[in-house]
Design an enzyme around this catalytic site. Structure first.
Site, mmCIF file in Angstrom:
data_model
loop_
_atom_site.group_PDB
_atom_site.id
_atom_site.type_symbol
_atom_site.label_atom_id
_atom_site.label_comp_id
_atom_site.label_asym_id
_atom_site.label_seq_id
_atom_site.Cartn_x
_atom_site.Cartn_y
_atom_site.Cartn_z
ATOM 1 C CB CYS A 164 -0.871 0.039 1.239
ATOM 2 S SG CYS A 164 -1.830 -1.439 1.508
ATOM 3 N NE ARG A 206 4.809 1.658 -1.129
ATOM 4 C CZ ARG A 206 5.619 1.871 -0.108
ATOM 5 N NH1 ARG A 206 6.718 2.566 -0.295
ATOM 6 N NH2 ARG A 206 5.357 1.416 1.090
ATOM 7 C CD1 TRP A 228 -0.339 -5.904 -3.097
ATOM 8 C CD2 TRP A 228 -0.478 -6.714 -1.020
ATOM 9 N NE1 TRP A 228 0.152 -7.182 -3.114
ATOM 10 C CE2 TRP A 228 0.082 -7.703 -1.852
ATOM 11 C CE3 TRP A 228 -0.660 -7.000 0.321
ATOM 12 C CZ2 TRP A 228 0.463 -8.956 -1.385
ATOM 13 C CZ3 TRP A 228 -0.285 -8.253 0.789
ATOM 14 C CH2 TRP A 228 0.270 -9.222 -0.058
ATOM 15 C CG ASN A 286 0.328 2.340 3.605
ATOM 16 O OD1 ASN A 286 -0.737 2.310 3.000
ATOM 17 N ND2 ASN A 286 1.423 2.909 3.117
ATOM 18 N N GLY A 287 -0.547 -0.856 6.701
ATOM 19 C CA GLY A 287 -0.251 -1.649 7.899
ATOM 20 C C GLY A 287 -1.440 -2.515 8.263
ATOM 21 C CD GLU A 292 17.530 -12.712 -7.648
ATOM 22 O OE1 GLU A 292 16.988 -13.198 -6.645
ATOM 23 O OE2 GLU A 292 17.155 -11.654 -8.173
ATOM 24 C CE LYS A 321 14.119 -10.968 -9.993
ATOM 25 N NZ LYS A 321 14.713 -10.729 -8.721
ATOM 26 C CD GLU A 359 10.537 -11.715 -7.934
ATOM 27 O OE1 GLU A 359 10.408 -11.141 -6.856
ATOM 28 O OE2 GLU A 359 11.517 -11.506 -8.683
ATOM 29 C CG HIS A 380 19.838 -36.001 -3.498
ATOM 30 N ND1 HIS A 380 20.105 -37.280 -3.085
ATOM 31 C CD2 HIS A 380 21.050 -35.396 -3.655
ATOM 32 C CE1 HIS A 380 21.414 -37.443 -2.969
ATOM 33 N NE2 HIS A 380 22.009 -36.311 -3.324
ATOM 34 C CE LYS A 384 11.793 -2.616 -5.869
ATOM 35 N NZ LYS A 384 12.588 -3.737 -6.418
HETATM 36 C C1 G6P Z 1 9.561 -8.192 -2.087
HETATM 37 C C2 G6P Z 1 10.094 -7.739 -3.431
HETATM 38 C C3 G6P Z 1 11.420 -8.432 -3.713
HETATM 39 C C4 G6P Z 1 12.394 -8.167 -2.595
HETATM 40 C C5 G6P Z 1 11.822 -8.566 -1.234
HETATM 41 C C6 G6P Z 1 12.693 -8.073 -0.090
HETATM 42 O O1 G6P Z 1 9.206 -9.522 -2.145
HETATM 43 O O2 G6P Z 1 9.157 -8.034 -4.448
HETATM 44 O O3 G6P Z 1 11.955 -7.941 -4.926
HETATM 45 O O4 G6P Z 1 13.569 -8.888 -2.829
HETATM 46 O O5 G6P Z 1 10.532 -7.975 -1.052
HETATM 47 O O6 G6P Z 1 12.680 -6.671 -0.102
HETATM 48 P P1 G6P Z 1 13.801 -5.754 0.480
HETATM 49 O O7 G6P Z 1 13.333 -4.364 0.186
HETATM 50 O O8 G6P Z 1 13.858 -6.036 1.957
HETATM 51 O O9 G6P Z 1 15.068 -6.099 -0.191
#
Ligand code: G6P
Length: 612
Positions: free
Chosen positions: A2, A27, A73, A99-100, A485, A489, A492, A508, A607
């Site tokens: 949010c 975000r 959100w 937010n929260g 990673e 990616k 996501e 395994h 984000k």
């Molecule tokens: C969310 C984002 C990721 C990020 C993660 C941790 O899931 O979509 O891209 O890696 O949060 O966020 P931070 O800001 O703590 O690196």
């Protein structure tokens, strides 16, 4: 997650709020709304993207010079018009955005219903508006006092912006666990949950801390604690420029950020690598170097992509500095009464500096006496302010939800920290330091080379894999986290199921999945595990898996076994993650584009994850 914006001034608040909400789109959210005060309380909302809110706002012709806005959100209550913010009190006189999460909303709501209040939404947020009105209208106190009493009753986290039609010149804000800042303009004031909506109007900002509130008018602000203690807050100057949060001709922020990496890594290294005397200077760590040198161990806590960079850090610290490292998901660390204390270092890694679980891990370790360090991208973020010391990544604002340049900058910082610590502990002599530092200095050029040489071929390759239902990523040592990673990616942004594995672990389990439909991305940077990796590739080939290798120029053994190859320049083994991750970012980007996915704002993702 949010986002909040607020405006008080002489401009068109509706337009300013919508523009601000667009800046917060990155975000992650599923609806947007604004409240404007113009003699009456005017509310407008829109499902989905901010553009829908904008259309509704234009059609309704409502205007005002003061207002609050929100991108939601969904957490409590499905995304629908009733649950979108702003929320109103029963009389409609108070509107707020939040937010929260309010944890005790069920019991508070029950009590208010018993006293005759009716609720419209299923949200936890509405309780704040209703409770505030109840307290304000049933006692002889100011609105400000009523807000303080309300905030003392709610349990949970909040970033709040509130307007009251009976005080048409003011916006009230409050913060606990969810970031908020004030932007100080000339005859106008801005409120936002991060700096991106503010940066084009002013570079003067005040960061609110937990337990603080502010009363904001167009040319004044007063910050105090919820206990009513007046505060004089430092005014910070924002370093970011507007161009950094625009696409600069790229079709997506993600692609722009991938291509920015030669510069963002160089920015991260700048002024810190000293090639002339083979030293590393990380200003933020000067005061904690002794604790780092004598640390029993370093515990790294993070989430998502930052957790992956932490895993690379584990290899780096153990190899270069001979310090034992454990890497933890921040969410697991915080809830299991971790054994950590004096003599240990907790290193949190966070792009945003606001991730709720990472922040909680930091607070947990701090309370237990550990030295708490941070690697953050966002200057002024909560994590960067609450750690004992730390290093900024200086990657610039990252807008694409899928992290790219923040990852490489985090790994660059971890590499510098590990070398510096290795030197301080006497494990790296001058000759080795010179070799490491000179090579690290050359990494931005090597990243640029990969981008220039492989962008087109990866784009072509992506066409062949656009509709693959699954992907497997394999790596060893430093490149095992890169395999994780790469898989993250892809899932996501393209919604393809992908898994990362240490190459030897394939036997395994995942090997059962391999057939001629399964693309297997193998990160085969030449190192002491090269022979083992070749055996793993053979195993994939024997089962007709389609092999995409990320390999060093000239590694003919790997080339001969692979269906597709992406070459990377050679470097010191422990620096390879900074190079091998680049083709994986491009591959996931092009596959997602081919599939018509919303690359910068993937479904359901945020984000900055500010709730647990
Ligand atoms: C969310 C984002 C990721 C990020 C993660 C941790 O899931 O979509 O891209 O890696 O949060 O966020 P931070 O800001 O703590 O690196």
């Amino acid at each position: 997650m949010c986002g909040i914006v607020g405006y008080v001034g002489e401009g068109d608040a509706g337009q300013i709020l919508v523009k601000g909400l667009k800046r917060l789109e990155y975000r992650g959210y599923d609806s947007a709304g604004v409240a404007l005060m113009n003699g009456e309380m005017l509310i407008q909302k829109g499902k989905g993207k901010v553009i829908n809110l904008e259309k509704n706002l234009v059609a309704s012709k409502i205007t005002g010079k003061i207002g609050i806005g929100h991108t939601r959100w969904a957490t409590h209550g499905e995304p629908n018009d009733i649950n979108y913010h702003p929320h109103l009190s029963e009389s409609g006189k108070i509107a707020l955005v939040h937010n929260g999460i309010i944890e005790n909303y069920t019991s508070l709501r029950k009590k208010l219903i018993e006293r005759g209040r009716t609720f419209k939404s299923q949200t936890d947020t509405e309780i704040i508006a209703q409770l505030l009105e109840e307290i304000f209208t049933t006692s002889d106190i100011s609105f400000e006092e009523a807000l303080q009493l309300t905030l003392k009753q709610v349990v949970g986290t909040y970033g709040l912006a509130i307007v009251n039609i009976d005080e048409p010149e003011r916006v009230y804000v409050a913060r606990k666990g969810s970031p908020l800042l004030l932007g100080i303009g000339d005859g106008e004031m801005f409120i936002a949950s991060d700096a991106s909506p503010i940066v084009e109007y002013t570079n003067k900002v005040i960061y609110l801390d937990d337990g603080e509130m502010a009363i904001v008018t167009k040319d004044d602000y007063q910050v105090k604690t919820i206990e009513d203690v007046k505060l004089t807050k430092e005014i910070h100057e924002l370093a970011m420029g507007i161009e950094e949060i625009e696409k600069a001709g790229y079709p997506h922020f993600m692609l722009k950020e991938i291509f920015e990496q030669p510069r963002s890594i160089a920015d991260c290294l700048r002024g810190r690598l000293n090639t002339s005397d083979s030293t590393i200077q990380l200003g933020g760590l000067v005061n904690v170097m002794e604790e780092l040198v004598s640390a029993n161990r370093i515990v790294i806590a993070a989430c998502g992509t930052s957790w992956h960079s932490g895993l690379v850090g584990e290899y780096l610290f153990e190899y270069l500095a001979k310090t034992p490292v454990e890497v933890e998901y921040a969410s697991e660390f915080r809830y299991r009464d971790p054994l950590i204390g004096k003599g240990d270092v907790l290193l949190v890694i966070s792009q945003s500096g606001e991730t709720a679980d990472t922040l909680a891990a930091l607070r947990e370790a701090k309370a237990k006496g550990a030295t708490v360090l941070g690697i953050c991208n966002v200057v002024g973020s909560t994590i960067s302010r609450e750690t004992d010391a730390g290093v900024f990544t200086h990657a610039g604002p990252e807008i694409g939800v899928a992290s790219t340049k923040a990852f490489t900058a985090q790994v660059a910082v971890l590499t510098m920290m590990a070398i510096q610590l290795g030197q301080a502990k006497g494990h790296i002599d001058n000759a080795r330091a010179a070799e490491l530092i000179n090579e690290l200095d050359s990494i931005p050029k090597k990243v640029e080379h990969i981008l220039n040489e492989s962008d087109e071929s990866i784009q072509e390759m992506a066409k062949l894999f656009t509709y693959a239902p699954n992907f497997l990523y394999l790596g060893r040592t430093y490149n095992f986290p890169v395999a994780l990673e790469g898989a993250l990616k892809l899932k996501e942004i393209s919604y393809i199921h992908a898994e990362g594995y240490p190459a030897a672990e394939m036997k395994h389990g995942p090997i059962a999945l391999i057939d001629d439909m399964m693309p297997v991305v193998v990160i085969a940077a030449t190192d002491h595990t090269n022979d083992k990796m070749i055996s793993n590739i053979e195993e994939v080939k024997a089962r007709k898996g389609r092999i995409i290798s990320i390999m060093n120029d000239g590694n003919s053994d790997v080339k001969d076994l692979s269906n597709f190859c992406v070459n990377i320049p050679s470097t010191i083994d422990c620096f390879t993650p900074l190079l091998t991750v680049i083709p994986l970012q491009l591959l996931s980007y092009y596959i997602a584009v081919n599939r018509g996915c919303n690359v910068d704002q993937p479904r359901n993702l945020a984000k900055s994850v500010t709730v647990e």
